[in-house]
Design a protein around this motif. Structure first.
Motif, PDB file in Angstrom:
ATOM      1  N   ASN A   1      -9.071  -1.204   7.043  1.00  0.00           N
ATOM      2  CA  ASN A   1     -10.447  -1.752   7.005  1.00  0.00           C
ATOM      3  C   ASN A   1     -10.532  -3.122   6.359  1.00  0.00           C
ATOM      4  O   ASN A   1     -11.621  -3.703   6.288  1.00  0.00           O
ATOM      5  CB  ASN A   1     -11.374  -0.772   6.287  1.00  0.00           C
ATOM      6  CG  ASN A   1     -11.505   0.535   7.023  1.00  0.00           C
ATOM      7  OD1 ASN A   1     -11.521   0.571   8.246  1.00  0.00           O
ATOM      8  ND2 ASN A   1     -11.594   1.631   6.282  1.00  0.00           N
ATOM      9  N   ASN A   2      -9.419  -3.621   5.873  1.00  0.00           N
ATOM     10  CA  ASN A   2      -9.461  -4.936   5.232  1.00  0.00           C
ATOM     11  C   ASN A   2      -8.424  -5.854   5.872  1.00  0.00           C
ATOM     12  O   ASN A   2      -7.801  -6.651   5.234  1.00  0.00           O
ATOM     13  CB  ASN A   2      -9.220  -4.797   3.729  1.00  0.00           C
ATOM     14  CG  ASN A   2     -10.383  -4.126   3.028  1.00  0.00           C
ATOM     15  OD1 ASN A   2     -11.353  -4.758   2.644  1.00  0.00           O
ATOM     16  ND2 ASN A   2     -10.281  -2.803   2.883  1.00  0.00           N
TER      17      ASN A   2
ATOM     18  N   TYR B   1       0.850  -1.179   0.000  1.00  0.00           N
ATOM     19  CA  TYR B   1       0.000   0.000   0.000  1.00  0.00           C
ATOM     20  C   TYR B   1       0.897   1.245   0.000  1.00  0.00           C
ATOM     21  O   TYR B   1       1.490   1.582   1.030  1.00  0.00           O
ATOM     22  CB  TYR B   1      -0.916  -0.017   1.223  1.00  0.00           C
ATOM     23  CG  TYR B   1      -1.861  -1.196   1.224  1.00  0.00           C
ATOM     24  CD1 TYR B   1      -3.124  -1.107   0.649  1.00  0.00           C
ATOM     25  CD2 TYR B   1      -1.458  -2.419   1.773  1.00  0.00           C
ATOM     26  CE1 TYR B   1      -3.979  -2.195   0.625  1.00  0.00           C
ATOM     27  CE2 TYR B   1      -2.305  -3.518   1.758  1.00  0.00           C
ATOM     28  CZ  TYR B   1      -3.566  -3.399   1.185  1.00  0.00           C
ATOM     29  OH  TYR B   1      -4.414  -4.483   1.162  1.00  0.00           O
TER      30      TYR B   1
ATOM     31  N   LYS C   1      -6.127   7.103   1.283  1.00  0.00           N
ATOM     32  CA  LYS C   1      -7.074   6.101   0.786  1.00  0.00           C
ATOM     33  C   LYS C   1      -6.479   4.701   0.906  1.00  0.00           C
ATOM     34  O   LYS C   1      -7.174   3.749   1.286  1.00  0.00           O
ATOM     35  CB  LYS C   1      -7.444   6.405  -0.671  1.00  0.00           C
ATOM     36  CG  LYS C   1      -8.272   7.661  -0.851  1.00  0.00           C
ATOM     37  CD  LYS C   1      -8.566   7.915  -2.332  1.00  0.00           C
ATOM     38  CE  LYS C   1      -9.395   9.183  -2.521  1.00  0.00           C
ATOM     39  NZ  LYS C   1      -9.653   9.452  -3.965  1.00  0.00           N
ATOM     40  N   ASN C   2      -5.187   4.582   0.602  1.00  0.00           N
ATOM     41  CA  ASN C   2      -4.526   3.284   0.722  1.00  0.00           C
ATOM     42  C   ASN C   2      -4.490   2.815   2.178  1.00  0.00           C
ATOM     43  O   ASN C   2      -4.733   1.645   2.481  1.00  0.00           O
ATOM     44  CB  ASN C   2      -3.097   3.366   0.186  1.00  0.00           C
ATOM     45  CG  ASN C   2      -3.041   3.614  -1.304  1.00  0.00           C
ATOM     46  OD1 ASN C   2      -3.991   3.314  -2.029  1.00  0.00           O
ATOM     47  ND2 ASN C   2      -1.939   4.166  -1.776  1.00  0.00           N
TER      48      ASN C   2
ATOM     49  N   ASP D   1      -6.491   3.726   4.646  1.00  0.00           N
ATOM     50  CA  ASP D   1      -7.856   3.379   5.092  1.00  0.00           C
ATOM     51  C   ASP D   1      -8.244   1.988   4.596  1.00  0.00           C
ATOM     52  O   ASP D   1      -8.859   1.200   5.331  1.00  0.00           O
ATOM     53  CB  ASP D   1      -8.854   4.411   4.569  1.00  0.00           C
ATOM     54  CG  ASP D   1      -8.695   5.767   5.247  1.00  0.00           C
ATOM     55  OD1 ASP D   1      -8.032   5.831   6.308  1.00  0.00           O
ATOM     56  OD2 ASP D   1      -9.196   6.764   4.680  1.00  0.00           O
ATOM     57  N   PHE D   2      -7.883   1.683   3.360  1.00  0.00           N
ATOM     58  CA  PHE D   2      -8.209   0.366   2.795  1.00  0.00           C
ATOM     59  C   PHE D   2      -7.474  -0.724   3.557  1.00  0.00           C
ATOM     60  O   PHE D   2      -8.041  -1.783   3.868  1.00  0.00           O
ATOM     61  CB  PHE D   2      -7.835   0.331   1.321  1.00  0.00           C
ATOM     62  CG  PHE D   2      -8.316  -0.913   0.607  1.00  0.00           C
ATOM     63  CD1 PHE D   2      -9.586  -0.961   0.068  1.00  0.00           C
ATOM     64  CD2 PHE D   2      -7.500  -2.038   0.500  1.00  0.00           C
ATOM     65  CE1 PHE D   2     -10.040  -2.095  -0.579  1.00  0.00           C
ATOM     66  CE2 PHE D   2      -7.949  -3.178  -0.131  1.00  0.00           C
ATOM     67  CZ  PHE D   2      -9.222  -3.192  -0.677  1.00  0.00           C
TER      68      PHE D   2
END
Length: 452
Positions: free
Chosen positions: A451-452, A400, A444-445, A447-448
């Motif tokens: 959350n994953n 990421y 954004k990276n 957060d991804f």
């Protein structure tokens, strides 16, 4: 008329066959030329030093790169022992990211099989600088492990020179090989054993004594190795990797046959007088084999992508400004950012491999953003310009990109060898690089990943 027509058809068929044969010949010769080893050399003239590959000048926009999943260390990862399918899966993910940020060279140790150097080059146009550690982390002699290499020991000398000969034999004809690198700040290794970074003794007299007793024979042996490489392979330059400019006078005296002086240098946003020192003491091309900043703030105990990106932006600006023809010291041929992804194993080497340690292990006053006198501020496990995701059941993981990735993506778009590029235009180009979009993409990276 019938006879003339048949003659015409025969001649036409003959010419078509010749055209087809010529096409096949050109096609095969193109493949052959692409599959041949590269001709690489350093050119130094009144405009400075440049690296020339197959007749074209290049600036090394490099990256320190490895594949070590969370939960593994540098030894247990064994990436190159994986199946070809797994290796291709990992390479295709990471090399795509590197290519997209305009990286043209990776630094890797000499355990990488030659076929994968060729694969990376032919599929992504990325060269490899092959790195022999040259006893940096100890050696086995007569079945006994020696944590510190004694470069004056004849048996150790014989083993190292034999390993160098084998390395050149394995790689010299490999398409995608750019140059050979000897060691990894081995002068620092004269003060302690292992790979963990520590601080040095402050007494200059002690440093000088260590340099004379242990450093001089090391540099002599490195020069012998460089000469051996050149005897076996005249197509690729030889560099050494020094810890900054420590013992540079010994390098000047003992390493006259190396082509390039490589340094691991962590001085902060500026390399200060390093270009000048190398120019005046060695007058050899300067290659930054490691440099950069971690993405963790040791004062407020938080990830700090903005500061990491800013430091790398300033570092690369100085590298470009001191390249050939730019009017400054004109002696650098590029560098390798440290590093592509976080090393979760770095702090304790073999322990806490699944924990992203936030323990700072050494101090750099040049990295002022989290410097506090009397405290360490450099976090070894947070130097990646990409964060590392969890390992899946196939043994692979997703990267990421942080803000630094997107900043370097813009930095490396600049072609220094266009006729219109000047020192002023470099300065203007860098001043126009904005952090805001890079930080937004990186958020954004992150957060991804969370959350994953």
């Amino acid at each position: 008329f019938f006879t003339k027509k048949k003659e015409f058809e025969v001649i036409t068929d003959f010419l078509n066959i010749k055209k087809f044969q010529l096409f096949i010949l050109l096609f095969l010769s193109g493949l052959l030329s692409f599959a041949q080893a590269n001709k690489v050399f350093v050119r130094t003239n009144e405009n400075g030093s440049t690296l020339v590959v197959n007749g074209e000048k290049i600036m090394i926009n490099g990256m320190n790169w490895d594949v070590i999943p969370i939960g593994k260390d540098a030894v247990s990862a064994n990436f190159w022992k994986s199946s070809d399918k797994t290796i291709k899966l990992g390479l295709d993910h990471e090399m795509s990211l590197l290519k997209d940020m305009n990286i043209n060279t990776i630094r890797h140790y000499s355990d990488i099989p030659a076929k994968w150097i060729q694969y990376i080059y032919e599929n992504y146009g990325i060269y490899t600088m092959i790195n022999h550690s040259f006893g940096r982390y100890g050696m086995t002699v007569d079945e006994e492990w020696k944590p510190i290499t004694d470069y004056s020991n004849s048996k150790m000398q014989e083993i190292l020179l034999s390993e160098i000969e084998t390395m050149v034999s394995d790689y010299k004809n490999t398409p995608g090989l750019l140059l050979y690198l000897l060691g990894n700040e081995n002068n620092y290794g004269l003060f302690w054993s292992g790979a963990e970074t520590e601080d040095f003794p402050e007494e200059e007299s002690k440093k000088e004594a260590v340099g004379e007793k242990y450093g001089r024979p090391m540099y002599k042996l490195m020069n012998m190795a460089a000469k051996k490489i050149k005897e076996l392979d005249s197509n690729h330059p030889v560099a050494i990797c020094n810890g900054d400019d420590l013992f540079i006078n010994l390098v000047a005296e003992e390493c006259k046959d190396i082509d390039i002086f490589g340094v691991n240098s962590y001085r902060g946003a500026s390399f200060t007088d390093l270009f000048k020192t190398v120019k005046e003491t060695l007058n050899k091309p300067l290659l930054f084999t490691e440099f950069g900043a971690d993405a963790y703030n040791s004062l407020n105990f938080k990830e700090d992508q903005r500061t990491q990106a800013n430091y790398l932006l300033e570092n690369w600006k100085e590298i470009y400004e001191n390249s050939a023809g730019m009017g400054k010291y004109e002696n650098t041929i590029g560098g390798f950012t440290f590093q592509f992804s976080d090393g979760w194993w770095k702090y304790k080497q073999t322990k806490n491999l699944s924990i992203h340690d936030t323990n700072a292990s050494w101090v750099s006053g040049g990295h002022e953003f989290d410097f506090k006198k009397g405290s360490n501020n450099m976090n070894e496990e947070w130097f990646g310009i990409c964060a590392k995701g969890p390992t899946n059941d196939k043994g692979s993981y997703t990267l990421y990109p942080r803000a630094a990735y997107y900043i370097l993506q813009q930095v490396h778009q600049l072609n220094l060898f266009q006729t219109s590029v000047t020192a002023d235009s470099i300065s203007e180009y860098f001043s126009e690089i904005q952090l805001s979009n890079a930080i937004l993409k990186a958020k954004k990276n992150k957060d991804f990943l969370i959350n994953n």
